[in-house]
Design a protein around this motif. Structure first.
Motif, PDB file in Angstrom:
ATOM      1  N   SER A   1     -42.010  16.245   9.793  1.00 24.21           N
ATOM      2  CA  SER A   1     -40.696  16.358   9.167  1.00 24.21           C
ATOM      3  C   SER A   1     -40.780  17.053   7.816  1.00 24.21           C
ATOM      4  CB  SER A   1     -40.054  14.976   9.003  1.00 24.21           C
ATOM      5  OG  SER A   1     -40.831  14.159   8.153  1.00 24.21           O
ATOM      6  N   ASP A   2     -39.641  17.594   7.402  1.00 33.13           N
ATOM      7  CA  ASP A   2     -39.544  18.253   6.099  1.00 33.13           C
ATOM      8  C   ASP A   2     -38.063  18.367   5.744  1.00 33.13           C
ATOM      9  OD1 ASP A   2     -40.426  19.453   3.814  1.00 33.13           O
ATOM     10  OD2 ASP A   2     -41.203  21.264   4.774  1.00 33.13           O
ATOM     11  N   MET A   3     -37.769  18.512   4.449  1.00 38.55           N
ATOM     12  CA  MET A   3     -36.397  18.728   4.013  1.00 38.55           C
ATOM     13  C   MET A   3     -36.205  20.214   3.742  1.00 38.55           C
ATOM     14  SD  MET A   3     -33.480  17.140   3.415  1.00 38.55           S
ATOM     15  CE  MET A   3     -33.603  15.468   2.738  1.00 38.55           C
ATOM     16  N   LEU A   4     -35.308  20.837   4.491  1.00 37.23           N
ATOM     17  CA  LEU A   4     -35.019  22.245   4.300  1.00 37.23           C
ATOM     18  C   LEU A   4     -33.950  22.420   3.232  1.00 37.23           C
ATOM     19  CD1 LEU A   4     -34.902  23.474   8.019  1.00 37.23           C
ATOM     20  CD2 LEU A   4     -36.878  23.215   6.515  1.00 37.23           C
ATOM     21  N   GLY A   5     -33.776  23.656   2.793  1.00 39.47           N
ATOM     22  CA  GLY A   5     -32.775  23.951   1.800  1.00 39.47           C
ATOM     23  C   GLY A   5     -31.378  23.567   2.266  1.00 39.47           C
ATOM     24  N   GLY A   6     -30.553  23.102   1.324  1.00 39.56           N
ATOM     25  CA  GLY A   6     -29.219  22.660   1.660  1.00 39.56           C
ATOM     26  C   GLY A   6     -29.158  21.227   2.132  1.00 39.56           C
ATOM     27  N   ASN A   7     -30.213  20.460   1.861  1.00 37.56           N
ATOM     28  CA  ASN A   7     -30.293  19.048   2.285  1.00 37.56           C
ATOM     29  C   ASN A   7     -30.156  18.903   3.796  1.00 37.56           C
ATOM     30  OD1 ASN A   7     -30.643  17.995  -0.335  1.00 37.56           O
ATOM     31  ND2 ASN A   7     -28.430  18.052  -0.690  1.00 37.56           N
ATOM     32  N   ILE A   8     -30.911  19.722   4.506  1.00 38.80           N
ATOM     33  CA  ILE A   8     -30.917  19.666   5.963  1.00 38.80           C
ATOM     34  C   ILE A   8     -32.291  19.170   6.417  1.00 38.80           C
ATOM     35  CG2 ILE A   8     -30.777  21.025   8.091  1.00 38.80           C
ATOM     36  CD1 ILE A   8     -28.768  22.830   6.575  1.00 38.80           C
TER      37      ILE A   8
ATOM     38  N   LEU B   1     -25.821  25.851   9.994  1.00 38.27           N
ATOM     39  CA  LEU B   1     -25.531  24.605   9.295  1.00 38.27           C
ATOM     40  C   LEU B   1     -25.197  24.863   7.824  1.00 38.27           C
ATOM     41  CD1 LEU B   1     -28.231  22.234  10.841  1.00 38.27           C
ATOM     42  CD2 LEU B   1     -25.748  22.044  11.127  1.00 38.27           C
ATOM     43  N   LEU B   2     -25.904  25.813   7.216  1.00 38.40           N
ATOM     44  CA  LEU B   2     -25.604  26.165   5.819  1.00 38.40           C
ATOM     45  C   LEU B   2     -24.187  26.701   5.691  1.00 38.40           C
ATOM     46  CD1 LEU B   2     -28.932  27.876   4.650  1.00 38.40           C
ATOM     47  CD2 LEU B   2     -28.066  25.630   3.983  1.00 38.40           C
ATOM     48  N   LEU B   3     -23.811  27.615   6.590  1.00 42.21           N
ATOM     49  CA  LEU B   3     -22.474  28.191   6.518  1.00 42.21           C
ATOM     50  C   LEU B   3     -21.394  27.143   6.768  1.00 42.21           C
ATOM     51  CD1 LEU B   3     -23.782  30.921   6.186  1.00 42.21           C
ATOM     52  CD2 LEU B   3     -22.274  31.812   7.980  1.00 42.21           C
ATOM     53  N   ALA B   4     -21.678  26.188   7.649  1.00 41.48           N
ATOM     54  CA  ALA B   4     -20.704  25.122   7.900  1.00 41.48           C
ATOM     55  C   ALA B   4     -20.464  24.299   6.638  1.00 41.48           C
ATOM     56  CB  ALA B   4     -21.193  24.228   9.032  1.00 41.48           C
ATOM     57  N   SER B   5     -21.498  24.131   5.820  1.00 39.48           N
ATOM     58  CA  SER B   5     -21.341  23.367   4.573  1.00 39.48           C
ATOM     59  C   SER B   5     -20.657  24.184   3.488  1.00 39.48           C
ATOM     60  CB  SER B   5     -22.713  22.892   4.076  1.00 39.48           C
ATOM     61  OG  SER B   5     -23.497  23.982   3.611  1.00 39.48           O
TER      62      SER B   5
ATOM     63  N   GLY C   1     -25.469  23.892 -15.177  1.00 38.05           N
ATOM     64  CA  GLY C   1     -26.344  22.873 -14.614  1.00 38.05           C
ATOM     65  C   GLY C   1     -27.443  23.483 -13.756  1.00 38.05           C
ATOM     66  N   ASN C   2     -28.459  22.678 -13.487  1.00 33.43           N
ATOM     67  CA  ASN C   2     -29.572  23.169 -12.680  1.00 33.43           C
ATOM     68  C   ASN C   2     -29.155  23.540 -11.260  1.00 33.43           C
ATOM     69  OD1 ASN C   2     -31.396  22.853 -14.768  1.00 33.43           O
ATOM     70  ND2 ASN C   2     -31.907  20.742 -14.200  1.00 33.43           N
ATOM     71  N   LYS C   3     -28.099  22.898 -10.768  1.00 36.20           N
ATOM     72  CA  LYS C   3     -27.673  23.130  -9.399  1.00 36.20           C
ATOM     73  C   LYS C   3     -26.416  23.991  -9.315  1.00 36.20           C
ATOM     74  CE  LYS C   3     -30.877  20.857  -7.197  1.00 36.20           C
ATOM     75  NZ  LYS C   3     -31.828  21.565  -6.308  1.00 36.20           N
ATOM     76  N   SER C   4     -26.066  24.664 -10.410  1.00 36.96           N
ATOM     77  CA  SER C   4     -24.882  25.520 -10.362  1.00 36.96           C
ATOM     78  C   SER C   4     -25.128  26.760  -9.509  1.00 36.96           C
ATOM     79  CB  SER C   4     -24.462  25.928 -11.773  1.00 36.96           C
ATOM     80  OG  SER C   4     -25.528  26.613 -12.424  1.00 36.96           O
ATOM     81  N   VAL C   5     -26.383  27.179  -9.410  1.00 39.93           N
ATOM     82  CA  VAL C   5     -26.780  28.301  -8.564  1.00 39.93           C
ATOM     83  C   VAL C   5     -27.953  27.852  -7.709  1.00 39.93           C
ATOM     84  CG1 VAL C   5     -27.641  30.665  -8.477  1.00 39.93           C
ATOM     85  CG2 VAL C   5     -26.038  30.003 -10.263  1.00 39.93           C
ATOM     86  N   GLN C   6     -27.880  28.147  -6.404  1.00 37.87           N
ATOM     87  CA  GLN C   6     -28.977  27.823  -5.508  1.00 37.87           C
ATOM     88  C   GLN C   6     -29.373  29.052  -4.698  1.00 37.87           C
ATOM     89  OE1 GLN C   6     -27.018  24.223  -3.615  1.00 37.87           O
ATOM     90  NE2 GLN C   6     -29.090  23.410  -3.848  1.00 37.87           N
TER      91      GLN C   6
END
Length: 462
Positions: free
Chosen positions: A179-186, A358-362, A395-400
Protein backbone atom coordinates in the motif's frame (compact mmCIF):
# COMPACT_ATOMS: atom_id res chain seq x y z
CA UNK A 1 3.67 5.26 -6.34
CA UNK A 2 5.02 1.83 -5.45
CA UNK A 3 8.13 1.15 -7.50
CA UNK A 4 8.61 -2.31 -6.00
CA UNK A 5 8.14 -4.99 -8.62
CA UNK A 6 9.18 -8.59 -9.06
CA UNK A 7 8.23 -11.51 -11.21
CA UNK A 8 5.19 -13.29 -9.88
CA UNK A 9 3.96 -16.81 -10.48
CA UNK A 10 0.42 -16.70 -11.88
CA UNK A 11 -1.44 -19.32 -9.88
CA UNK A 12 -4.79 -19.37 -11.72
CA UNK A 13 -6.62 -20.87 -8.77
CA UNK A 14 -9.73 -20.46 -6.71
CA UNK A 15 -9.40 -23.15 -4.08
CA UNK A 16 -11.67 -24.82 -1.60
CA UNK A 17 -9.81 -27.11 0.79
CA UNK A 18 -11.60 -30.42 1.26
CA UNK A 19 -8.47 -32.31 2.33
CA UNK A 20 -9.99 -35.76 2.81
CA UNK A 21 -7.15 -38.05 3.92
CA UNK A 22 -7.57 -41.27 1.95
CA UNK A 23 -5.70 -44.47 2.66
CA UNK A 24 -3.22 -45.71 0.09
CA UNK A 25 -0.09 -47.81 0.20
CA UNK A 26 3.24 -46.04 0.47
CA UNK A 27 4.48 -47.35 -2.89
CA UNK A 28 1.44 -46.95 -5.15
CA UNK A 29 -0.57 -44.02 -6.44
CA UNK A 30 -4.16 -43.81 -5.15
CA UNK A 31 -5.60 -44.58 -8.60
CA UNK A 32 -8.88 -46.11 -7.47
CA UNK A 33 -9.58 -43.28 -5.02
CA UNK A 34 -8.84 -40.70 -7.70
CA UNK A 35 -11.21 -42.38 -10.14
CA UNK A 36 -13.97 -42.42 -7.54
CA UNK A 37 -13.47 -38.77 -6.60
CA UNK A 38 -13.62 -37.75 -10.27
CA UNK A 39 -16.85 -39.69 -10.80
CA UNK A 40 -18.49 -38.09 -7.77
CA UNK A 41 -17.19 -34.53 -7.74
CA UNK A 42 -15.58 -33.47 -11.05
CA UNK A 43 -17.65 -30.69 -12.59
CA UNK A 44 -18.31 -32.56 -15.86
CA UNK A 45 -18.87 -36.20 -16.76
CA UNK A 46 -15.64 -37.97 -17.70
CA UNK A 47 -15.51 -40.83 -20.26
CA UNK A 48 -14.31 -44.26 -19.18
CA UNK A 49 -11.47 -44.02 -21.69
CA UNK A 50 -9.93 -41.32 -19.46
CA UNK A 51 -10.71 -42.96 -16.11
CA UNK A 52 -9.12 -46.24 -17.25
CA UNK A 53 -5.69 -44.71 -17.84
CA UNK A 54 -2.90 -46.28 -15.82
CA UNK A 55 -1.40 -43.35 -13.86
CA UNK A 56 -2.84 -40.44 -11.89
CA UNK A 57 -1.19 -37.82 -14.07
CA UNK A 58 -2.44 -39.49 -17.25
CA UNK A 59 -5.97 -39.39 -15.86
CA UNK A 60 -5.82 -35.74 -14.80
CA UNK A 61 -4.28 -34.85 -18.18
CA UNK A 62 -7.63 -35.87 -19.63
CA UNK A 63 -9.47 -33.35 -17.45
CA UNK A 64 -9.38 -29.54 -17.67
CA UNK A 65 -6.00 -27.71 -17.42
CA UNK A 66 -6.59 -26.76 -13.77
CA UNK A 67 -7.05 -30.32 -12.47
CA UNK A 68 -3.80 -32.04 -11.56
CA UNK A 69 -2.33 -34.74 -9.33
CA UNK A 70 0.61 -33.41 -7.31
CA UNK A 71 3.32 -35.15 -5.35
CA UNK A 72 4.01 -33.90 -1.84
CA UNK A 73 6.85 -31.70 -3.10
CA UNK A 74 4.79 -30.27 -5.97
CA UNK A 75 1.93 -29.50 -3.61
CA UNK A 76 4.23 -27.68 -1.18
CA UNK A 77 5.62 -25.56 -4.02
CA UNK A 78 2.07 -24.82 -5.20
CA UNK A 79 0.95 -23.60 -1.75
CA UNK A 80 4.13 -21.56 -1.35
CA UNK A 81 3.21 -19.74 -4.54
CA UNK A 82 -0.21 -18.77 -3.18
CA UNK A 83 1.23 -17.70 0.17
CA UNK A 84 3.99 -15.68 -1.57
CA UNK A 85 6.77 -17.74 0.02
CA UNK A 86 10.06 -18.13 -1.84
CA UNK A 87 13.49 -19.49 -0.96
CA UNK A 88 16.40 -17.25 -1.78
CA UNK A 89 18.34 -14.25 -0.47
CA UNK A 90 15.63 -11.59 -0.92
CA UNK A 91 16.62 -9.20 -3.70
CA UNK A 92 14.94 -7.69 -6.77
CA UNK A 93 17.30 -7.65 -9.76
CA UNK A 94 17.89 -6.23 -13.22
CA UNK A 95 20.61 -6.59 -15.86
CA UNK A 96 23.79 -4.50 -15.75
CA UNK A 97 26.82 -4.19 -18.03
CA UNK A 98 29.10 -5.97 -15.57
CA UNK A 99 26.66 -8.30 -13.82
CA UNK A 100 23.25 -8.23 -12.17
CA UNK A 101 22.20 -5.06 -10.36
CA UNK A 102 20.28 -5.10 -7.08
CA UNK A 103 17.22 -2.83 -7.42
CA UNK A 104 15.80 -3.36 -3.96
CA UNK A 105 16.38 -5.55 -0.92
CA UNK A 106 13.54 -7.26 0.92
CA UNK A 107 13.36 -6.11 4.51
CA UNK A 108 14.72 -8.61 7.07
CA UNK A 109 15.72 -11.08 4.32
CA UNK A 110 19.15 -12.76 4.16
CA UNK A 111 20.55 -10.15 1.77
CA UNK A 112 19.38 -7.31 4.00
CA UNK A 113 20.97 -8.90 7.05
CA UNK A 114 24.21 -9.51 5.13
CA UNK A 115 24.47 -5.82 4.21
CA UNK A 116 23.64 -5.90 0.50
CA UNK A 117 22.42 -2.49 -0.67
CA UNK A 118 20.30 -1.25 -3.58
CA UNK A 119 22.71 -0.32 -6.37
CA UNK A 120 25.13 -3.17 -5.60
CA UNK A 121 26.09 -5.23 -8.65
CA UNK A 122 26.55 -8.99 -8.26
CA UNK A 123 29.40 -9.87 -10.61
CA UNK A 124 30.03 -13.49 -9.61
CA UNK A 125 28.11 -16.31 -7.93
CA UNK A 126 30.33 -19.05 -6.57
CA UNK A 127 33.06 -17.99 -8.98
CA UNK A 128 30.74 -17.94 -12.02
CA UNK A 129 30.69 -14.60 -13.82
CA UNK A 130 27.30 -12.94 -14.35
CA UNK A 131 28.59 -10.53 -17.00
CA UNK A 132 26.22 -10.59 -19.96
CA UNK A 133 23.74 -12.90 -18.22
CA UNK A 134 20.02 -12.20 -17.94
CA UNK A 135 18.15 -12.06 -14.64
CA UNK A 136 16.45 -15.33 -15.62
CA UNK A 137 19.84 -17.00 -16.02
CA UNK A 138 21.17 -15.54 -12.76
CA UNK A 139 18.25 -16.49 -10.51
CA UNK A 140 18.91 -20.27 -10.52
CA UNK A 141 22.52 -19.58 -9.53
CA UNK A 142 21.60 -17.25 -6.67
CA UNK A 143 18.56 -19.15 -5.37
CA UNK A 144 18.59 -22.74 -4.11
CA UNK A 145 17.51 -24.93 -1.24
CA UNK A 146 16.70 -23.47 2.15
CA UNK A 147 19.59 -23.28 4.65
CA UNK A 148 22.28 -23.63 1.98
CA UNK A 149 24.99 -21.04 1.35
CA UNK A 150 25.72 -18.97 -1.73
CA UNK A 151 28.96 -17.03 -2.29
CA UNK A 152 28.66 -13.66 -4.02
CA UNK A 153 31.10 -11.08 -5.34
CA UNK A 154 29.75 -7.54 -5.16
CA UNK A 155 30.82 -4.32 -6.86
CA UNK A 156 29.74 -1.23 -4.91
CA UNK A 157 30.12 2.45 -5.68
CA UNK A 158 32.84 4.27 -3.73
CA UNK A 159 34.61 1.04 -2.79
CA UNK A 160 38.11 0.29 -4.06
CA UNK A 161 37.83 -3.48 -4.33
CA UNK A 162 35.14 -6.16 -4.81
CA UNK A 163 33.26 -7.35 -1.74
CA UNK A 164 33.05 -11.09 -1.16
CA UNK A 165 30.29 -12.46 1.05
CA UNK A 166 28.55 -15.72 1.82
CA UNK A 167 24.81 -15.64 2.43
CA UNK A 168 22.60 -18.39 3.80
CA UNK A 169 19.44 -18.88 1.75
CA UNK A 170 16.14 -18.81 3.64
CA UNK A 171 12.40 -18.86 3.09
CA UNK A 172 11.07 -15.37 2.51
CA UNK A 173 7.42 -14.48 2.94
CA UNK A 174 6.53 -11.68 0.54
CA UNK A 175 3.62 -9.43 1.46
CA UNK A 176 0.34 -10.34 -0.25
CA UNK A 177 -0.77 -6.72 0.19
CA UNK A 178 1.22 -3.54 -0.50
CA UNK A 179 0.00 0.00 0.00
CA UNK A 180 0.91 3.64 -0.46
CA UNK A 181 -0.75 7.07 -0.38
CA UNK A 182 -0.85 8.68 -3.81
CA UNK A 183 -1.16 12.37 -4.51
CA UNK A 184 -4.55 13.88 -3.79
CA UNK A 185 -5.11 11.67 -0.73
CA UNK A 186 -5.88 8.62 -2.83
CA UNK A 187 -5.04 5.31 -1.18
CA UNK A 188 -3.36 2.65 -3.33
CA UNK A 189 -3.59 -1.02 -2.35
CA UNK A 190 -2.01 -3.80 -4.40
CA UNK A 191 -3.34 -7.30 -3.69
CA UNK A 192 -0.83 -9.86 -4.99
CA UNK A 193 -2.60 -13.06 -3.94
CA UNK A 194 -5.73 -14.28 -2.16
CA UNK A 195 -3.77 -15.97 0.63
CA UNK A 196 -4.44 -16.99 4.22
CA UNK A 197 -3.42 -13.65 5.71
CA UNK A 198 -4.62 -11.39 2.88
CA UNK A 199 -7.66 -10.06 4.74
CA UNK A 200 -5.56 -9.16 7.79
CA UNK A 201 -2.97 -7.46 5.59
CA UNK A 202 -5.77 -5.65 3.76
CA UNK A 203 -7.15 -4.39 7.06
CA UNK A 204 -3.71 -3.11 8.06
CA UNK A 205 -3.31 -1.40 4.69
CA UNK A 206 -6.63 0.43 4.97
CA UNK A 207 -5.76 1.57 8.50
CA UNK A 208 -2.37 2.82 7.32
CA UNK A 209 -4.12 4.93 4.66
CA UNK A 210 -6.25 6.84 7.15
CA UNK A 211 -7.34 10.09 5.54
CA UNK A 212 -7.66 8.65 2.04
CA UNK A 213 -10.59 10.21 0.20
CA UNK A 214 -10.68 7.54 -2.53
CA UNK A 215 -9.00 4.18 -3.20
CA UNK A 216 -7.34 2.34 -6.05
CA UNK A 217 -7.24 -1.45 -5.52
CA UNK A 218 -4.82 -3.22 -7.86
CA UNK A 219 -5.34 -6.90 -8.74
CA UNK A 220 -3.36 -6.90 -11.98
CA UNK A 221 -1.32 -10.11 -12.40
CA UNK A 222 -3.11 -11.65 -9.42
CA UNK A 223 -3.81 -15.25 -10.42
CA UNK A 224 -6.10 -16.08 -7.52
CA UNK A 225 -5.95 -18.11 -4.33
CA UNK A 226 -8.46 -19.25 -1.74
CA UNK A 227 -12.18 -18.60 -2.21
CA UNK A 228 -12.45 -17.93 1.53
CA UNK A 229 -9.99 -15.04 1.04
CA UNK A 230 -12.18 -13.75 -1.82
CA UNK A 231 -15.17 -13.76 0.53
CA UNK A 232 -13.18 -11.86 3.15
CA UNK A 233 -11.75 -9.29 0.74
CA UNK A 234 -15.22 -8.57 -0.71
CA UNK A 235 -16.35 -7.62 2.81
CA UNK A 236 -14.09 -4.54 2.86
CA UNK A 237 -16.22 -2.81 0.21
CA UNK A 238 -19.27 -0.96 1.56
CA UNK A 239 -22.61 -2.33 0.43
CA UNK A 240 -21.19 -5.63 -0.82
CA UNK A 241 -23.24 -8.33 0.88
CA UNK A 242 -22.60 -11.27 -1.48
CA UNK A 243 -19.31 -12.69 -2.77
CA UNK A 244 -20.08 -15.14 -5.60
CA UNK A 245 -22.31 -17.92 -6.86
CA UNK A 246 -21.07 -21.52 -7.14
CA UNK A 247 -22.51 -24.23 -9.34
CA UNK A 248 -21.35 -27.72 -8.43
CA UNK A 249 -22.11 -31.05 -10.05
CA UNK A 250 -25.66 -32.29 -9.36
CA UNK A 251 -26.36 -29.40 -6.96
CA UNK A 252 -28.46 -26.28 -7.12
CA UNK A 253 -26.57 -22.97 -7.51
CA UNK A 254 -25.49 -21.55 -4.14
CA UNK A 255 -24.76 -17.89 -3.35
CA UNK A 256 -22.00 -17.31 -0.79
CA UNK A 257 -21.97 -14.18 1.40
CA UNK A 258 -19.17 -11.68 1.72
CA UNK A 259 -17.53 -11.69 5.14
CA UNK A 260 -18.31 -8.24 6.52
CA UNK A 261 -15.25 -6.38 7.84
CA UNK A 262 -15.30 -3.69 10.51
CA UNK A 263 -12.63 -1.77 8.63
CA UNK A 264 -14.24 -0.43 5.45
CA UNK A 265 -12.91 1.21 2.31
CA UNK A 266 -14.39 4.71 2.00
CA UNK A 267 -15.00 6.99 -0.96
CA UNK A 268 -14.91 6.14 -4.66
CA UNK A 269 -13.03 2.94 -5.57
CA UNK A 270 -11.20 2.06 -8.78
CA UNK A 271 -10.21 -1.58 -9.40
CA UNK A 272 -7.26 -2.30 -11.72
CA UNK A 273 -7.38 -5.52 -13.76
CA UNK A 274 -5.54 -7.00 -16.72
CA UNK A 275 -5.37 -10.17 -18.78
CA UNK A 276 -3.54 -11.95 -15.93
CA UNK A 277 -6.16 -11.17 -13.29
CA UNK A 278 -7.64 -14.63 -12.88
CA UNK A 279 -9.86 -16.89 -10.81
CA UNK A 280 -10.39 -15.43 -7.32
CA UNK A 281 -9.43 -12.02 -8.77
CA UNK A 282 -12.25 -12.42 -11.26
CA UNK A 283 -14.60 -13.45 -8.44
CA UNK A 284 -13.94 -10.08 -6.85
CA UNK A 285 -13.95 -8.10 -10.09
CA UNK A 286 -17.26 -9.39 -11.48
CA UNK A 287 -18.85 -8.97 -8.06
CA UNK A 288 -17.73 -5.37 -7.51
CA UNK A 289 -18.72 -4.45 -11.06
CA UNK A 290 -22.17 -6.02 -10.69
CA UNK A 291 -22.83 -4.34 -7.34
CA UNK A 292 -21.33 -1.03 -8.57
CA UNK A 293 -18.90 -1.02 -5.68
CA UNK A 294 -15.93 -0.11 -7.90
CA UNK A 295 -15.12 1.13 -11.40
CA UNK A 296 -12.89 -1.33 -13.29
CA UNK A 297 -9.88 -0.09 -15.30
CA UNK A 298 -7.64 -2.11 -17.60
CA UNK A 299 -8.15 -5.04 -19.96
CA UNK A 300 -10.48 -8.01 -20.12
CA UNK A 301 -9.51 -10.50 -17.42
CA UNK A 302 -8.18 -14.04 -17.95
CA UNK A 303 -11.47 -15.95 -17.97
CA UNK A 304 -10.92 -18.73 -15.43
CA UNK A 305 -14.28 -19.12 -13.77
CA UNK A 306 -13.73 -22.49 -12.11
CA UNK A 307 -13.02 -23.58 -8.55
CA UNK A 308 -10.74 -26.43 -7.54
CA UNK A 309 -11.04 -28.62 -4.46
CA UNK A 310 -8.04 -30.29 -2.84
CA UNK A 311 -8.05 -33.96 -1.79
CA UNK A 312 -5.07 -35.12 0.26
CA UNK A 313 -3.74 -38.67 0.56
CA UNK A 314 -1.72 -40.28 3.33
CA UNK A 315 1.49 -40.22 1.29
CA UNK A 316 1.32 -36.41 1.11
CA UNK A 317 0.18 -36.29 -2.50
CA UNK A 318 -2.84 -34.18 -3.42
CA UNK A 319 -5.49 -34.20 -6.13
CA UNK A 320 -6.45 -30.67 -7.19
CA UNK A 321 -9.68 -31.03 -9.13
CA UNK A 322 -12.25 -28.69 -10.67
CA UNK A 323 -15.50 -29.18 -8.76
CA UNK A 324 -17.47 -26.01 -9.53
CA UNK A 325 -17.87 -23.02 -11.80
CA UNK A 326 -18.35 -19.62 -10.25
CA UNK A 327 -20.46 -16.68 -11.35
CA UNK A 328 -21.37 -13.25 -10.06
CA UNK A 329 -24.01 -13.36 -7.33
CA UNK A 330 -26.66 -12.64 -9.99
CA UNK A 331 -25.30 -15.25 -12.38
CA UNK A 332 -22.91 -13.46 -14.76
CA UNK A 333 -20.53 -16.06 -16.22
CA UNK A 334 -16.74 -15.67 -16.05
CA UNK A 335 -15.30 -18.95 -17.37
CA UNK A 336 -13.76 -18.56 -20.84
CA UNK A 337 -15.26 -15.04 -20.96
CA UNK A 338 -13.49 -12.96 -18.33
CA UNK A 339 -14.62 -9.67 -16.86
CA UNK A 340 -14.81 -6.61 -19.09
CA UNK A 341 -13.52 -3.40 -17.47
CA UNK A 342 -15.64 -0.27 -17.36
CA UNK A 343 -12.72 1.74 -18.75
CA UNK A 344 -10.37 0.05 -21.21
CA UNK A 345 -6.81 1.36 -21.00
CA UNK A 346 -3.53 0.78 -22.76
CA UNK A 347 -1.21 -1.76 -21.16
CA UNK A 348 0.53 -0.30 -18.09
CA UNK A 349 -1.70 2.81 -18.16
CA UNK A 350 -4.26 1.38 -15.74
CA UNK A 351 -2.92 3.15 -12.65
CA UNK A 352 -2.29 6.55 -14.22
CA UNK A 353 -5.71 6.57 -15.91
CA UNK A 354 -7.57 5.63 -12.72
CA UNK A 355 -5.58 8.11 -10.62
CA UNK A 356 -6.14 10.94 -13.09
CA UNK A 357 -9.89 10.30 -13.22
CA UNK A 358 -10.14 10.32 -9.42
CA UNK A 359 -8.13 13.55 -9.24
CA UNK A 360 -10.39 15.25 -11.77
CA UNK A 361 -13.49 14.06 -9.92
CA UNK A 362 -12.19 15.82 -6.79
CA UNK A 363 -11.62 19.01 -8.85
CA UNK A 364 -15.05 19.17 -10.50
CA UNK A 365 -15.65 22.71 -9.18
CA UNK A 366 -12.26 23.94 -10.39
CA UNK A 367 -11.57 25.60 -13.74
CA UNK A 368 -9.35 23.74 -16.21
CA UNK A 369 -6.57 25.82 -17.76
CA UNK A 370 -4.71 24.95 -20.99
CA UNK A 371 -2.15 22.16 -20.61
CA UNK A 372 1.60 22.60 -20.57
CA UNK A 373 3.34 19.99 -22.74
CA UNK A 374 6.94 18.84 -23.11
CA UNK A 375 8.22 20.96 -20.25
CA UNK A 376 11.75 20.58 -18.94
CA UNK A 377 12.41 18.48 -15.84
CA UNK A 378 13.62 21.69 -14.18
CA UNK A 379 10.43 23.60 -15.01
CA UNK A 380 9.35 26.48 -12.74
CA UNK A 381 5.71 27.58 -12.92
CA UNK A 382 4.74 31.25 -12.98
CA UNK A 383 1.29 32.22 -11.64
CA UNK A 384 0.06 35.72 -12.44
CA UNK A 385 -3.06 37.36 -10.99
CA UNK A 386 -5.00 40.40 -12.29
CA UNK A 387 -4.98 42.19 -8.94
CA UNK A 388 -2.49 43.00 -6.22
CA UNK A 389 -2.52 40.01 -3.86
CA UNK A 390 -1.94 39.58 -0.15
CA UNK A 391 0.82 36.97 -0.47
CA UNK A 392 1.71 37.05 3.25
CA UNK A 393 -0.94 34.42 3.99
CA UNK A 394 0.13 31.85 1.42
CA UNK A 395 -0.28 28.38 2.90
CA UNK A 396 1.77 25.29 2.21
CA UNK A 397 -1.20 23.63 0.52
CA UNK A 398 -2.37 26.60 -1.54
CA UNK A 399 -0.55 25.09 -4.54
CA UNK A 400 -0.09 21.38 -5.19
CA UNK A 401 1.84 19.52 -7.86
CA UNK A 402 0.69 15.90 -8.11
CA UNK A 403 2.41 13.20 -10.15
CA UNK A 404 -0.27 11.20 -11.97
CA UNK A 405 0.11 7.63 -10.77
CA UNK A 406 2.42 8.78 -8.00
CA UNK A 407 2.83 11.06 -5.02
CA UNK A 408 2.62 14.78 -4.37
CA UNK A 409 5.77 16.64 -5.37
CA UNK A 410 7.11 19.15 -2.84
CA UNK A 411 7.16 22.73 -4.07
CA UNK A 412 8.15 26.09 -2.66
CA UNK A 413 6.60 29.44 -3.56
CA UNK A 414 8.67 32.50 -4.41
CA UNK A 415 6.94 35.92 -4.56
CA UNK A 416 8.04 37.85 -7.65
CA UNK A 417 5.85 40.94 -7.19
CA UNK A 418 2.38 41.94 -5.98
CA UNK A 419 0.65 40.00 -8.73
CA UNK A 420 3.07 37.17 -9.48
CA UNK A 421 4.49 34.15 -7.73
CA UNK A 422 6.71 31.33 -8.92
CA UNK A 423 6.05 27.69 -8.02
CA UNK A 424 9.36 25.83 -7.82
CA UNK A 425 9.50 22.00 -7.52
CA UNK A 426 11.96 20.89 -4.83
CA UNK A 427 13.21 18.02 -7.04
CA UNK A 428 13.43 17.56 -10.83
CA UNK A 429 10.24 16.38 -12.51
CA UNK A 430 10.13 12.82 -13.81
CA UNK A 431 11.10 12.60 -17.47
CA UNK A 432 8.09 11.38 -19.45
CA UNK A 433 5.85 11.95 -16.44
CA UNK A 434 2.46 13.56 -16.23
CA UNK A 435 1.45 15.97 -13.46
CA UNK A 436 -1.52 18.04 -12.36
CA UNK A 437 -0.78 21.53 -11.01
CA UNK A 438 -3.58 22.68 -8.69
CA UNK A 439 -4.12 26.21 -7.38
CA UNK A 440 -6.66 26.18 -4.59
CA UNK A 441 -9.08 29.11 -4.03
CA UNK A 442 -7.58 30.18 -0.71
CA UNK A 443 -5.87 33.45 -1.71
CA UNK A 444 -7.09 37.00 -1.10
CA UNK A 445 -6.31 40.29 -2.75
CA UNK A 446 -5.24 43.46 -0.93
CA UNK A 447 -8.87 44.36 -0.26
CA UNK A 448 -9.62 41.04 1.38
CA UNK A 449 -11.58 39.58 -1.52
CA UNK A 450 -11.05 35.86 -1.93
CA UNK A 451 -10.39 33.97 -5.16
CA UNK A 452 -13.75 32.50 -6.13
CA UNK A 453 -12.66 29.41 -8.05
CA UNK A 454 -9.64 27.14 -8.02
CA UNK A 455 -7.83 26.16 -11.20
CA UNK A 456 -5.83 23.19 -12.41
CA UNK A 457 -3.79 22.32 -15.47
CA UNK A 458 -2.14 19.22 -16.88
CA UNK A 459 1.63 19.14 -17.25
CA UNK A 460 3.60 16.63 -19.33
CA UNK A 461 7.39 16.40 -19.10
CA UNK A 462 9.88 15.75 -21.92
Amino acid sequence: MLRYQMQRFIMLVAILFVMLPLTTSASAEPINEIRQLIKEYYIDDVPESVLSRSTAKEITNGLDPHSVYMTKQEYEAFINGIEQRIVGIGVVLEESDIGIKVISVIKDGPASKAGILPGDIITHVGGTSLKGKSVQAAIPLISGKENTNVSLTIEREKTDRPINMTIRRAEIHLPTVESDMLGGNIGYIRLNSFATDSSKEMENAIQSLSGAEAFIVDIRNNGGGYITAAQEIAGFFPGVEQAFQLREKNKNPAIYPAVHQKQQITGPVSLLVNEYSASASEMLAVNLKEQKAAKLYGANTYGKGTMQSMYAFNDGSVLKMTTARFYSPKGIAVDKIGVLPDVKTKKNDELTTAHYDLLLASLKDYQAFPSLTNVETTKKFTVSMTKEMEWRHLGNKSVQLLEVGGKESSVRIAVKDGKTIEVIPEAPLLSGGKYVLIIHPVWKDKKGNGVKKGIYLDVTVK
